[in-house]
Design an enzyme around this catalytic site. Structure first.
Site, PDB file in Angstrom:
ATOM      1  N   GLU A  40      -4.299   4.611   3.367  1.00 48.34           N
ATOM      2  CA  GLU A  40      -4.432   3.453   2.489  1.00 48.34           C
ATOM      3  C   GLU A  40      -3.059   3.054   1.965  1.00 48.34           C
ATOM      4  O   GLU A  40      -2.236   3.896   1.609  1.00 48.34           O
ATOM      5  CB  GLU A  40      -5.359   3.792   1.324  1.00 48.34           C
ATOM      6  CG  GLU A  40      -5.595   2.638   0.369  1.00 48.34           C
ATOM      7  CD  GLU A  40      -6.521   2.988  -0.783  1.00 48.34           C
ATOM      8  OE1 GLU A  40      -7.116   2.061  -1.361  1.00 48.34           O
ATOM      9  OE2 GLU A  40      -6.649   4.193  -1.112  1.00 48.34           O
ATOM     10  N   LYS A 115     -11.831  -3.686   1.283  1.00 49.70           N
ATOM     11  CA  LYS A 115     -12.414  -2.650   0.427  1.00 49.70           C
ATOM     12  C   LYS A 115     -13.529  -3.243  -0.433  1.00 49.70           C
ATOM     13  O   LYS A 115     -13.329  -4.222  -1.159  1.00 49.70           O
ATOM     14  CB  LYS A 115     -11.313  -2.059  -0.458  1.00 49.70           C
ATOM     15  CG  LYS A 115     -11.695  -0.816  -1.244  1.00 49.70           C
ATOM     16  CD  LYS A 115     -10.448  -0.280  -1.944  1.00 49.70           C
ATOM     17  CE  LYS A 115     -10.687   1.053  -2.622  1.00 49.70           C
ATOM     18  NZ  LYS A 115      -9.428   1.586  -3.206  1.00 49.70           N
ATOM     19  N   CYS A 156     -11.135   4.444   0.873  1.00 49.73           N
ATOM     20  CA  CYS A 156     -10.984   5.262  -0.324  1.00 49.73           C
ATOM     21  C   CYS A 156     -12.239   5.281  -1.203  1.00 49.73           C
ATOM     22  O   CYS A 156     -13.192   5.988  -0.905  1.00 49.73           O
ATOM     23  CB  CYS A 156      -9.758   4.806  -1.115  1.00 49.73           C
ATOM     24  SG  CYS A 156      -9.158   6.047  -2.291  1.00 49.73           S
TER      25      CYS A 156
END
Length: 281
Positions: A40, A115, A156
């Protein structure tokens, strides 16, 4: 299929980060990897104050500095490249996203994941972080096809929400890949636990690729890039230092585990809903 996770040392200079990423991707390709994952925010420091200045437009017809570099890495190494994530600026609105791009060995952009779940937490006395102060969330699920099967992608904090992996598994994915940057508070608590949970719940491979830890940086990444098999065994991992983690991914193992403990066919959708049945893209 040989998978490689590049636990990259990331600094303040974008050009240096891209150069280092290229060197590690090609090193992994030369070692036999067929799919290489970057962490990331591999092109920038992780922090809300950096996202705007490092952001790029993602457009396959007009590549930016980072996406052009990722395309070249994939083509030169002849590998699939899961390009961690970069801050993305949407031209029409100016909104920022935390976005992963996936590239085929031919250099084709085959997937783009924004995301979904933004990292907004407050652990008193330890860490407070609010991605939503700067970033906007994505609105769709993401997967891509390879010769070894379909793979889902999350970034994440997406890892904490089991629905992504549940939907991916029920739609035939053999693995989930999460570029991520847990920190030294959340990492030791939950990093491996979440990876193994996503794997055992869905009987699939799960991989997470972190930046290396830089104690001089404002944000201290946990590291410990890890691959877990469909029985939730950790088959490859590392510490917080820069390096490359390799693992062999055998899609037949997914089928074997799902036949042996057939929860896939034993679910009671007459009692509870099937999240994969909902309309989504």
């Amino acid at each position: 299929m040989k998978l490689a996770l590049v636990q990259l040392a990331v600094g303040a200079h974008k050009a240096v980060n891209l150069c280092n990423a290229r060197a590690k991707v090609l090193e992994a390709a030369q070692a036999g990897a067929q799919m290489v994952v970057l962490p990331e925010c591999f092109n920038s420091p992780y922090g809300t104050k950096y996202f705007g200045s490092y952001a790029e437009t993602i457009d396959s017809s007009q590549l930016g500095e980072s996406t052009r570099a990722l395309q070249e890495m994939a083509q030169t190494g002849k590998v699939y490249v899961i390009g961690g994530s970069i801050p993305e600026r949407e031209p029409a609105t100016g909104r920022l996203f935390n976005t992963c791009t996936v590239w085929s060995p031919e250099g084709t952009l085959v997937a783009q994941h924004r995301k979904l779940h933004l990292f907004d937490i407050d652990i008193p006395g330890r860490i407070t972080f609010r991605e939503s102060d700067v970033l906007s969330p994505g609105t769709s699920l993401t997967s891509f096809t390879t010769p070894w099967g379909e793979f889902g992608v999350g970034i994440c904090y997406d890892m904490r929400f089991p629905e992504l992996a549940m939907v991916a598994a029920r739609r035939g994915c053999v693995g989930m890949v999460y570029p991520g940057a847990f920190n030294t508070t959340t990492g030791p608590l939950h990093w491996e636990l979440l990876l193994r949970a996503r794997a055992v719940d869905n009987q699939m491979f799960v991989a997470a690729c972190s930046p290396a830890r830089d104690v001089e940086a404002e944000y201290h990444a946990w590291g410990h890039s890890t691959v877990v098999d469909p029985s939730a065994r950790v088959i490859a991992t590392t510490d917080e230092s820069p390096g490359i983690v390799y693992a062999d991914i055998d899609p037949q193992l997914v089928d074997e585990v799902r036949r042996s403990i057939p929860v896939t066919t034993q679910r009671r959708f007459d009692v509870y809903p099937d999240v994969a049945a909902n309309k989504c893209t």
